[in-house]
Design a protein around this motif. Structure first.
Motif, PDB file in Angstrom:
ATOM      1  N   ARG A 101     -30.081  23.869  16.664  1.00 52.00           N
ATOM      2  CA  ARG A 101     -31.305  24.603  16.958  1.00 52.00           C
ATOM      3  C   ARG A 101     -32.442  23.645  17.330  1.00 52.00           C
ATOM      4  NH1 ARG A 101     -29.237  29.122  18.260  1.00 52.00           N
ATOM      5  NH2 ARG A 101     -28.473  30.465  16.607  1.00 52.00           N
ATOM      6  N   MET A 102     -32.462  22.473  16.705  1.00 50.98           N
ATOM      7  CA  MET A 102     -33.512  21.487  16.977  1.00 50.98           C
ATOM      8  C   MET A 102     -33.278  20.733  18.293  1.00 50.98           C
ATOM      9  SD  MET A 102     -34.245  19.852  13.217  1.00 50.98           S
ATOM     10  CE  MET A 102     -35.192  20.756  11.992  1.00 50.98           C
ATOM     11  N   LYS A 103     -32.151  20.996  18.925  1.00 50.74           N
ATOM     12  CA  LYS A 103     -31.784  20.373  20.208  1.00 50.74           C
ATOM     13  C   LYS A 103     -31.586  18.860  20.086  1.00 50.74           C
ATOM     14  CE  LYS A 103     -33.612  21.778  24.055  1.00 50.74           C
ATOM     15  NZ  LYS A 103     -34.575  22.140  25.117  1.00 50.74           N
ATOM     16  N   PHE A 104     -31.058  18.424  18.944  1.00 45.88           N
ATOM     17  CA  PHE A 104     -30.676  17.016  18.806  1.00 45.88           C
ATOM     18  C   PHE A 104     -29.328  16.764  19.481  1.00 45.88           C
ATOM     19  CE2 PHE A 104     -33.236  16.614  14.622  1.00 45.88           C
ATOM     20  CZ  PHE A 104     -34.384  16.346  15.342  1.00 45.88           C
ATOM     21  N   VAL A 105     -28.572  17.846  19.703  1.00 47.27           N
ATOM     22  CA  VAL A 105     -27.268  17.779  20.366  1.00 47.27           C
ATOM     23  C   VAL A 105     -27.150  18.983  21.290  1.00 47.27           C
ATOM     24  CG1 VAL A 105     -26.011  16.474  18.590  1.00 47.27           C
ATOM     25  CG2 VAL A 105     -26.231  18.959  18.392  1.00 47.27           C
ATOM     26  N   ALA A 106     -26.202  18.919  22.222  1.00 47.23           N
ATOM     27  CA  ALA A 106     -26.084  19.965  23.239  1.00 47.23           C
ATOM     28  C   ALA A 106     -25.256  21.169  22.799  1.00 47.23           C
ATOM     29  CB  ALA A 106     -25.492  19.374  24.518  1.00 47.23           C
ATOM     30  N   THR A 107     -24.284  20.961  21.897  1.00 44.18           N
ATOM     31  CA  THR A 107     -23.402  22.054  21.488  1.00 44.18           C
ATOM     32  C   THR A 107     -23.206  22.068  19.985  1.00 44.18           C
ATOM     33  OG1 THR A 107     -21.317  20.799  21.581  1.00 44.18           O
ATOM     34  CG2 THR A 107     -22.118  21.748  23.666  1.00 44.18           C
ATOM     35  N   VAL A 108     -22.717  23.200  19.468  1.00 45.04           N
ATOM     36  CA  VAL A 108     -22.464  23.292  18.032  1.00 45.04           C
ATOM     37  C   VAL A 108     -21.306  22.380  17.627  1.00 45.04           C
ATOM     38  CG1 VAL A 108     -23.417  25.585  17.669  1.00 45.04           C
ATOM     39  CG2 VAL A 108     -21.066  25.371  18.462  1.00 45.04           C
ATOM     40  N   PHE A 109     -20.383  22.140  18.537  1.00 45.37           N
ATOM     41  CA  PHE A 109     -19.262  21.258  18.243  1.00 45.37           C
ATOM     42  C   PHE A 109     -19.742  19.804  18.141  1.00 45.37           C
ATOM     43  CE2 PHE A 109     -17.487  25.000  20.273  1.00 45.37           C
ATOM     44  CZ  PHE A 109     -16.440  25.318  19.429  1.00 45.37           C
ATOM     45  N   ALA A 110     -20.653  19.423  19.041  1.00 42.01           N
ATOM     46  CA  ALA A 110     -21.236  18.089  18.985  1.00 42.01           C
ATOM     47  C   ALA A 110     -22.054  17.930  17.706  1.00 42.01           C
ATOM     48  CB  ALA A 110     -22.114  17.844  20.208  1.00 42.01           C
ATOM     49  N   ALA A 111     -22.699  19.013  17.265  1.00 40.46           N
ATOM     50  CA  ALA A 111     -23.513  18.981  16.052  1.00 40.46           C
ATOM     51  C   ALA A 111     -22.645  18.671  14.839  1.00 40.46           C
ATOM     52  CB  ALA A 111     -24.225  20.315  15.861  1.00 40.46           C
ATOM     53  N   ARG A 112     -21.495  19.318  14.753  1.00 39.42           N
ATOM     54  CA  ARG A 112     -20.592  19.082  13.624  1.00 39.42           C
ATOM     55  C   ARG A 112     -20.143  17.624  13.599  1.00 39.42           C
ATOM     56  NH1 ARG A 112     -16.251  23.275  13.646  1.00 39.42           N
ATOM     57  NH2 ARG A 112     -17.805  24.450  12.514  1.00 39.42           N
ATOM     58  N   GLN A 113     -19.785  17.101  14.747  1.00 43.62           N
ATOM     59  CA  GLN A 113     -19.339  15.709  14.827  1.00 43.62           C
ATOM     60  C   GLN A 113     -20.485  14.749  14.514  1.00 43.62           C
ATOM     61  OE1 GLN A 113     -18.153  14.137  18.763  1.00 43.62           O
ATOM     62  NE2 GLN A 113     -16.228  13.548  17.803  1.00 43.62           N
ATOM     63  N   PHE A 114     -21.675  15.071  15.002  1.00 42.82           N
ATOM     64  CA  PHE A 114     -22.853  14.222  14.802  1.00 42.82           C
ATOM     65  C   PHE A 114     -23.179  14.077  13.318  1.00 42.82           C
ATOM     66  CE2 PHE A 114     -27.423  13.117  15.581  1.00 42.82           C
ATOM     67  CZ  PHE A 114     -27.201  12.079  16.463  1.00 42.82           C
TER      68      PHE A 114
END
Length: 204
Positions: A101-114
């Motif tokens: 939601r904060m746009k630190f990553v482009a996708t929810v999948f990238a968010a999990r990995q991040f």
């Protein structure tokens, strides 16, 4: 590549919707399901409609596993209030969802990995659990060494989506806070979600 990561490319076509509202979604080119029988359309049963609603919601949040998703439902039932609304709020409090939601990553999948790779701190402490539940007022930030990563810089500049009101973020500092739990109308879903049907599915 894990089964979950690999499946993200097929979720949109299987569900027949552009789940994340992305320009690169395969559904934009082919509005039917995958496989040789993908173009056949059957009238769904009540169970099928409820199942589809559950699959859409699970898929949107990174294809959450059934056991974990059922735990979210059980927690929503336990709390006082509308079960469907509470289910959405619990999902929006996931740390991977918050940094998406904060746009630190482009996708929810990238968010999990991040998150899993240790790039995120909550209230000054590193957290590596994507399902970590964020509380009102929690401060979320990208680690100093990770702020210049290309994946982060590119994500903050994307125009595909806006930051919702229930989170605050400073993209220059790569830092933000979770203001409050959202109401269903606050959540910027690109497609219609039907948590009431998910509740009906699990209440059978």
């Amino acid at each position: 590549m894990s089964k979950r990561q690999n499946s993200k490319h097929k979720i949109d076509r299987r569900l027949g919707v552009n789940l994340w509202g992305r320009a690169k979604s395969p559904i934009n080119k082919r509005e039917y399901g995958p496989g040789q029988h993908g173009q056949r359309r059957k009238k769904p049963t009540d169970y099928g409609i409820q199942l589809m609603a559950k699959q859409k919601l699970k898929g949107y949040y990174g294809n959450i596993g059934e056991r974990q998703f059922r735990r979210y439902y059980a927690e929503a039932v336990r709390r006082r209030g509308d079960t469907g609304d509470l289910l959405l709020e619990l999902l929006e409090r996931r740390l991977d969802t918050v940094i998406y939601r904060m746009k630190f990553v482009a996708t929810v999948f990238a968010a999990r990995q991040f998150v899993s790779h240790g790039h995120i701190k909550v209230n000054g402490k590193r957290v590596t659990i994507p399902s970590y539940s964020v509380k009102d007022g929690d401060v979320i930030e990208v680690k100093d060494k990770s702020k210049q990563l290309e994946v982060v810089v590119v994500a903050t500049q994307l125009n595909e989506r806006d930051v919702p009101d229930y989170v605050e973020v400073d993209h220059k500092a790569m830092k933000g806070s979770f203001v409050r739990g959202p109401k269903p109308t606050d959540i910027p879903y690109p497609v219609q979600m039907e948590p009431n049907l998910v509740v009906e599915y699990y209440s059978r």
